[in-house]
Design a protein around this motif. Structure first.
Motif, mmCIF file in Angstrom:
data_model
loop_
_atom_site.group_PDB
_atom_site.id
_atom_site.type_symbol
_atom_site.label_atom_id
_atom_site.label_comp_id
_atom_site.label_asym_id
_atom_site.label_seq_id
_atom_site.Cartn_x
_atom_site.Cartn_y
_atom_site.Cartn_z
ATOM 1 N N VAL A 171 0.884 -1.160 0.000
ATOM 2 C CA VAL A 171 0.000 0.000 0.000
ATOM 3 C C VAL A 171 0.920 1.207 0.000
ATOM 4 O O VAL A 171 1.765 1.356 0.889
ATOM 5 C CB VAL A 171 -0.906 0.017 1.245
ATOM 6 N N MET A 172 0.808 2.047 -1.026
ATOM 7 C CA MET A 172 1.686 3.209 -1.120
ATOM 8 C C MET A 172 0.933 4.403 -1.674
ATOM 9 O O MET A 172 -0.137 4.260 -2.251
ATOM 10 C CB MET A 172 2.903 2.892 -1.993
ATOM 11 N N ARG A 173 1.522 5.568 -1.475
ATOM 12 C CA ARG A 173 0.958 6.779 -2.058
ATOM 13 C C ARG A 173 1.368 6.873 -3.526
ATOM 14 O O ARG A 173 2.384 6.319 -3.930
ATOM 15 C CB ARG A 173 1.454 8.018 -1.312
ATOM 16 N N GLU A 174 0.585 7.586 -4.292
ATOM 17 C CA GLU A 174 0.902 7.761 -5.706
ATOM 18 C C GLU A 174 2.274 8.414 -5.865
ATOM 19 O O GLU A 174 3.000 8.118 -6.808
ATOM 20 C CB GLU A 174 -0.175 8.614 -6.388
ATOM 21 N N ASP A 175 2.667 9.275 -4.938
ATOM 22 C CA ASP A 175 3.965 9.954 -5.013
ATOM 23 C C ASP A 175 5.141 8.985 -4.944
ATOM 24 O O ASP A 175 6.241 9.308 -5.393
ATOM 25 C CB ASP A 175 4.103 10.974 -3.876
ATOM 26 N N ASP A 176 4.940 7.784 -4.358
ATOM 27 C CA ASP A 176 6.013 6.793 -4.247
ATOM 28 C C ASP A 176 6.283 6.078 -5.571
ATOM 29 O O ASP A 176 7.295 5.401 -5.717
ATOM 30 C CB ASP A 176 5.679 5.753 -3.182
ATOM 31 N N ILE A 177 5.378 6.209 -6.525
ATOM 32 C CA ILE A 177 5.549 5.573 -7.828
ATOM 33 C C ILE A 177 6.441 6.453 -8.686
ATOM 34 O O ILE A 177 6.192 7.646 -8.840
ATOM 35 C CB ILE A 177 4.186 5.327 -8.510
ATOM 36 N N ILE A 178 7.496 5.836 -9.227
ATOM 37 C CA ILE A 178 8.487 6.584 -10.002
ATOM 38 C C ILE A 178 8.070 6.698 -11.454
ATOM 39 O O ILE A 178 8.214 7.752 -12.076
ATOM 40 C CB ILE A 178 9.862 5.890 -9.909
ATOM 41 N N ALA A 179 7.547 5.603 -12.041
ATOM 42 C CA ALA A 179 7.221 5.613 -13.459
ATOM 43 C C ALA A 179 6.193 4.538 -13.780
ATOM 44 O O ALA A 179 6.057 3.561 -13.046
ATOM 45 C CB ALA A 179 8.476 5.376 -14.298
ATOM 46 N N ILE A 180 5.494 4.717 -14.888
ATOM 47 C CA ILE A 180 4.597 3.713 -15.431
ATOM 48 C C ILE A 180 5.314 3.051 -16.604
ATOM 49 O O ILE A 180 5.846 3.750 -17.478
ATOM 50 C CB ILE A 180 3.266 4.343 -15.907
ATOM 51 N N LEU A 181 5.370 1.721 -16.606
ATOM 52 C CA LEU A 181 6.014 0.985 -17.696
ATOM 53 C C LEU A 181 5.005 0.782 -18.826
ATOM 54 O O LEU A 181 3.918 0.283 -18.597
ATOM 55 C CB LEU A 181 6.509 -0.372 -17.197
ATOM 56 N N GLU A 182 5.374 1.177 -20.022
ATOM 57 C CA GLU A 182 4.487 1.032 -21.170
ATOM 58 C C GLU A 182 5.094 0.080 -22.180
ATOM 59 O O GLU A 182 6.307 -0.020 -22.310
ATOM 60 C CB GLU A 182 4.254 2.400 -21.826
ATOM 61 N N GLY A 183 4.220 -0.620 -22.902
ATOM 62 C CA GLY A 183 4.685 -1.491 -23.964
ATOM 63 C C GLY A 183 4.964 -2.901 -23.588
ATOM 64 O O GLY A 183 4.802 -3.474 -22.635
#
Length: 96
Positions: free
Chosen positions: A84-96
């Protein structure tokens, strides 16, 4: 059991990392680091701003993401470990 995060929090399930080095050496579980990639299982409604408006999150269920090594709080639900984390802890979204 269903779990629904509040506000700007997201539920992430860690994705398994490769257990073999590029040179072909098998890495044992005790020496392997925790994965920093995961899949968003659920996302909250959004971040509540100072003026009371709600800003929607930039991630949604099913997105593959990168996050910090020590990000989030590990929780066990129905025998499955999730973060369970805050959105701010996410560094990047992997695409493809």
């Amino acid at each position: 059991m269903k779990i629904r995060p509040l506000n700007d929090r997201v539920i992430v399930k860690r994705l398994e990392e490769e257990r073999t080095s590029p040179g072909g050496i098998v890495i044992p579980d005790s020496a392997a680091e925790k994965p920093v990639r995961g899949e968003v299982v659920a996302a909250g409604n959004g971040k509540v701003l100072d003026n009371g408006q709600v800003r929607p999150l930039g991630v949604k269920a099913g997105d593959k993401v990168l996050f910090g090594k020590y990000a989030g709080t590990e929780v066990k639900v129905d025998g499955e470990e999730i973060l369970v984390m805050r959105e701010d802890d996410i560094i990047a979204i992997l695409e493809g």
